[in-house]
Design a protein around this motif. Structure first.
Motif, PDB file in Angstrom:
ATOM      1  N   PRO A 127       0.727  -1.253  -0.155  1.00 39.32           N
ATOM      2  CA  PRO A 127      -0.098   0.014  -0.125  1.00 39.32           C
ATOM      3  C   PRO A 127       0.803   1.178  -0.031  1.00 39.32           C
ATOM      4  CG  PRO A 127      -0.128  -1.104   2.148  1.00 39.32           C
ATOM      5  CD  PRO A 127       0.670  -1.966   1.279  1.00 39.32           C
ATOM      6  N   LEU A 128       0.207   2.389  -0.592  1.00 41.21           N
ATOM      7  CA  LEU A 128       1.062   3.665  -0.707  1.00 41.21           C
ATOM      8  C   LEU A 128       1.511   4.186   0.694  1.00 41.21           C
ATOM      9  CD1 LEU A 128       2.191   5.553  -2.330  1.00 41.21           C
ATOM     10  CD2 LEU A 128       0.203   6.765  -2.834  1.00 41.21           C
ATOM     11  N   SER A 129       0.448   4.216   1.371  1.00 40.95           N
ATOM     12  CA  SER A 129       0.849   4.738   2.740  1.00 40.95           C
ATOM     13  C   SER A 129       0.091   3.590   3.860  1.00 40.95           C
ATOM     14  CB  SER A 129       0.093   6.137   3.228  1.00 40.95           C
ATOM     15  OG  SER A 129      -1.276   5.976   2.874  1.00 40.95           O
ATOM     16  N   ASP A 130       1.063   3.429   5.024  1.00 38.95           N
ATOM     17  CA  ASP A 130       0.632   2.633   6.032  1.00 38.95           C
ATOM     18  C   ASP A 130       0.680   3.493   7.258  1.00 38.95           C
ATOM     19  OD1 ASP A 130       1.552   0.499   8.022  1.00 38.95           O
ATOM     20  OD2 ASP A 130       0.425  -0.619   6.610  1.00 38.95           O
ATOM     21  N   ASP A 131      -0.198   3.255   8.061  1.00 40.25           N
ATOM     22  CA  ASP A 131      -0.182   4.053   9.514  1.00 40.25           C
ATOM     23  C   ASP A 131       0.886   3.726  10.311  1.00 40.25           C
ATOM     24  OD1 ASP A 131      -2.889   4.676   8.917  1.00 40.25           O
ATOM     25  OD2 ASP A 131      -3.944   3.141   9.998  1.00 40.25           O
ATOM     26  N   LYS A 132       1.253   2.517  10.346  1.00 39.26           N
ATOM     27  CA  LYS A 132       2.565   2.236  11.026  1.00 39.26           C
ATOM     28  C   LYS A 132       3.931   2.812  10.187  1.00 39.26           C
ATOM     29  CE  LYS A 132       0.213  -1.637  12.801  1.00 39.26           C
ATOM     30  NZ  LYS A 132       0.148  -3.253  12.729  1.00 39.26           N
ATOM     31  N   HIS A 133       3.888   2.807   8.867  1.00 38.70           N
ATOM     32  CA  HIS A 133       5.077   3.424   8.236  1.00 38.70           C
ATOM     33  C   HIS A 133       4.555   4.369   7.484  1.00 38.70           C
ATOM     34  CE1 HIS A 133       5.236  -1.005   9.306  1.00 38.70           C
ATOM     35  NE2 HIS A 133       6.260  -0.915   9.331  1.00 38.70           N
ATOM     36  N   PRO A 134       4.322   5.575   7.903  1.00 36.29           N
ATOM     37  CA  PRO A 134       3.926   6.801   6.976  1.00 36.29           C
ATOM     38  C   PRO A 134       4.810   7.184   6.034  1.00 36.29           C
ATOM     39  CG  PRO A 134       4.410   7.439   9.304  1.00 36.29           C
ATOM     40  CD  PRO A 134       4.544   5.992   9.122  1.00 36.29           C
ATOM     41  N   ASN A 135       6.208   7.269   6.331  1.00 34.96           N
ATOM     42  CA  ASN A 135       6.907   7.957   5.467  1.00 34.96           C
ATOM     43  C   ASN A 135       8.003   7.190   4.505  1.00 34.96           C
ATOM     44  OD1 ASN A 135       5.686  10.497   6.678  1.00 34.96           O
ATOM     45  ND2 ASN A 135       7.483  10.249   8.445  1.00 34.96           N
ATOM     46  N   ASN A 136       8.752   6.373   5.528  1.00 36.00           N
ATOM     47  CA  ASN A 136       9.663   5.586   5.070  1.00 36.00           C
ATOM     48  C   ASN A 136       9.477   4.777   3.591  1.00 36.00           C
ATOM     49  OD1 ASN A 136       8.633   3.185   5.603  1.00 36.00           O
ATOM     50  ND2 ASN A 136      10.421   2.651   7.083  1.00 36.00           N
ATOM     51  N   ALA A 137       8.153   4.572   3.215  1.00 34.34           N
ATOM     52  CA  ALA A 137       8.061   3.914   2.119  1.00 34.34           C
ATOM     53  C   ALA A 137       8.307   4.797   0.858  1.00 34.34           C
ATOM     54  CB  ALA A 137       6.760   3.344   1.939  1.00 34.34           C
ATOM     55  N   SER A 138       8.212   5.910   0.955  1.00 37.99           N
ATOM     56  CA  SER A 138       7.986   6.967  -0.072  1.00 37.99           C
ATOM     57  C   SER A 138       9.415   6.606  -1.095  1.00 37.99           C
ATOM     58  CB  SER A 138       7.735   8.223   0.137  1.00 37.99           C
ATOM     59  OG  SER A 138       8.821   9.156  -0.018  1.00 37.99           O
ATOM     60  N   SER A 139      10.512   6.752  -0.212  1.00 37.93           N
ATOM     61  CA  SER A 139      11.698   6.599  -0.974  1.00 37.93           C
ATOM     62  C   SER A 139      11.964   5.498  -1.816  1.00 37.93           C
ATOM     63  CB  SER A 139      12.875   6.846  -0.156  1.00 37.93           C
ATOM     64  OG  SER A 139      14.135   6.249  -0.687  1.00 37.93           O
ATOM     65  N   LEU A 140      11.582   4.183  -1.122  1.00 35.40           N
ATOM     66  CA  LEU A 140      11.572   2.903  -1.648  1.00 35.40           C
ATOM     67  C   LEU A 140      10.529   2.870  -2.972  1.00 35.40           C
ATOM     68  CD1 LEU A 140      11.330   0.692   1.368  1.00 35.40           C
ATOM     69  CD2 LEU A 140      13.333   1.545   0.233  1.00 35.40           C
ATOM     70  N   TYR A 141       9.468   3.416  -3.087  1.00 33.27           N
ATOM     71  CA  TYR A 141       8.599   3.638  -4.021  1.00 33.27           C
ATOM     72  C   TYR A 141       9.039   4.119  -5.230  1.00 33.27           C
ATOM     73  CZ  TYR A 141       3.916   2.105  -2.969  1.00 33.27           C
ATOM     74  OH  TYR A 141       2.830   1.269  -2.726  1.00 33.27           O
ATOM     75  N   SER A 142       9.655   5.266  -5.082  1.00 35.22           N
ATOM     76  CA  SER A 142      10.249   5.863  -6.290  1.00 35.22           C
ATOM     77  C   SER A 142      11.388   5.037  -7.010  1.00 35.22           C
ATOM     78  CB  SER A 142      11.046   7.263  -6.013  1.00 35.22           C
ATOM     79  OG  SER A 142      10.310   7.735  -5.103  1.00 35.22           O
ATOM     80  N   LYS A 143      12.139   4.225  -6.119  1.00 29.72           N
ATOM     81  CA  LYS A 143      13.314   3.376  -6.859  1.00 29.72           C
ATOM     82  C   LYS A 143      12.641   2.497  -7.570  1.00 29.72           C
ATOM     83  CE  LYS A 143      16.272   2.970  -3.125  1.00 29.72           C
ATOM     84  NZ  LYS A 143      17.712   2.288  -2.562  1.00 29.72           N
TER      85      LYS A 143
END
Lengths: 251, 251
Positions: A127-143
DNA sequence: CGGGGGTTTGACGAACGTCAATCGGGGTGG
DNA sequence: CCACCCCGATTGACGTTCGTCAAACCCCCG
């Protein structure tokens, strides 16, 4: 046998299941896509949400809603395709375990093509945003998304060359070698053999030829002792000559 | 006639030059690509650096160095292509004024294809970073590149359908309509006519057919009163029937 | 023992490629 | 201004590739 294992039975049949699901196809593929660190991989694995789909199910495409997540294929085969008004079908490419099916935005979102399961498949959503991991996924996403789009684009260009400038025999050889290379990256090639659970109709819709002609083309490759088919498995008997045939570098 | 105007002579000949270069093909296309604001457009126009290239010149691709800027086509025609080891050529798509030729990174960077000029062309570079505008270009960049990649991807998918599932007549009709639509967006269509400075060899390399067959296909379209060709200009006589032919929606 | 989906085969025709010759127009040198 | 030339477009003849239709086959499963 749990439900996931059941869905990967095509793989299990040829004794590769342990290898394919052992370290995790997802992690294996993710690490190749963009050189993720161990902790990054761990993060994504925790976010993963699995879903099962049967053959012929639409598993990504325009009609799946706006909030589509980043979706991977864990097991089974699918394809990116478009159907013309009069029923003709064109397959843009096959999707194998570890491949990205769709992204929340960008080219892979694909209002241009639908993704359809060709066998029973299992997908993993991140999922794009997760309550427990609000931010750190975004950089991974781009990559991840950039790498997946890059890969998809390369395959599209190759497919165009196949369709535009190769004859039936060369197209088939070229596609088989592409599949072997991609399957090999996720540990699904056993020696010189790999699973290929595709009907000749699907091969034809990908390679722009009729089912009958696909049949005769495969037959020619077998007669030339380049490949060997048994059940849903292909064995490359002569990789060198097969490659030469596919590259237009006749020996 | 200055050097720029000379390079656009193909357009000037048919009386469209004023229209095409007046408000600026670049601005016209940029605003369509990502709905840029007036000030954003102004920023980009100032950064623009023009270059001229003759026909057959390589104007984007792997061998142009790492620090490639964002590059647009201002006038003339080009194509994205790949040449096989044995000399066979596949054209992935044609590039017309206003199109993005390459970006500093991502799919359009194209280690997959080279961009070659088909006529004399003028390009405009927008450097990644500029001493006077260090920051504000970056947001524009993302928008532009994403939009250009989206457009390119759509055209690639359409091209695959053409090559895989259409016959010669349908392919030609479909391509002509694509070119008309894209030329129309940059004001290069005059009534039902548009310039098409392509040799039949190039059309063949794009549509996956021989030059001779391109010739006979064009002839069929003319016999059916669907199009009319004079010099380097095409006139669509019956858009409705031509579209029906291209879509597989026979009337 | 059927039955059904996918594969294989045969026969035939349409689409397309190849080779080679000819045509046609725009540019160039005399 | 005209003859020549060159490149690309056009045409014809012929062979190959590929599609279509229809039947037979095969295998797995109920």
């Amino acid at each position: 046998m749990d439900r996931l294992a059941e869905a990967t039975s095509g793989v299990a049949e040829i004794g590769l299941m342990a290898r394919a699901s052992g370290m995790g196809v997802l992690a294996q593929r993710l690490s190749q896509l963009s050189l993720l660190s161990q902790s990054e991989l761990g993060t994504l694995q925790k976010l993963e949400k699995r879903k099962e789909h049967e053959a012929d199910a639409l598993i990504a495409g325009d009609s799946l809603g706006v909030q589509a997540p980043l979706r991977f294929l864990l097991s089974g085969w699918a394809c990116r395709q478009r159907v013309m008004p009069d029923g003709r079908r064109q397959i843009f490419g096959f999707l194998i375990p570890g491949d990205v099916l769709g992204t929340p935005s960008g080219p892979l979102t694909s209002a241009f093509a639908s993704v359809v399961a060709l066998t029973a498949v299992v997908t993993a959503d991140i999922p794009l945003s997760d309550d427990k991991h609000p931010n750190n996924a975004s950089s991974l996403y781009s990559k991840l998304i950039a790498a997946a789009e890059h890969e998809t684009e390369k395959l599209l260009y190759d497919h165009i060359v196949r369709l535009g400038r190769m004859n039936g025999l060369e197209r088939m050889a070229h596609l088989l070698l592409e599949l072997r290379r991609r399957l090999s990256r996720v540990g699904l090639v056993n020696g010189q053999s790999f699973p290929m659970p595709l009907r000749q109709e699907s091969l034809g819709d990908a390679l722009g030829m009729s089912t009958v002609h696909v049949n005769r083309t495969m037959q020619q490759l077998r007669l030339k002792k380049l490949i060997q088919c048994s059940g849903r498995e292909v064995t490359v008997l002569d990789p060198v000559r097969l490659t030469a045939l596919a590259d237009g570098t006749q020996i």
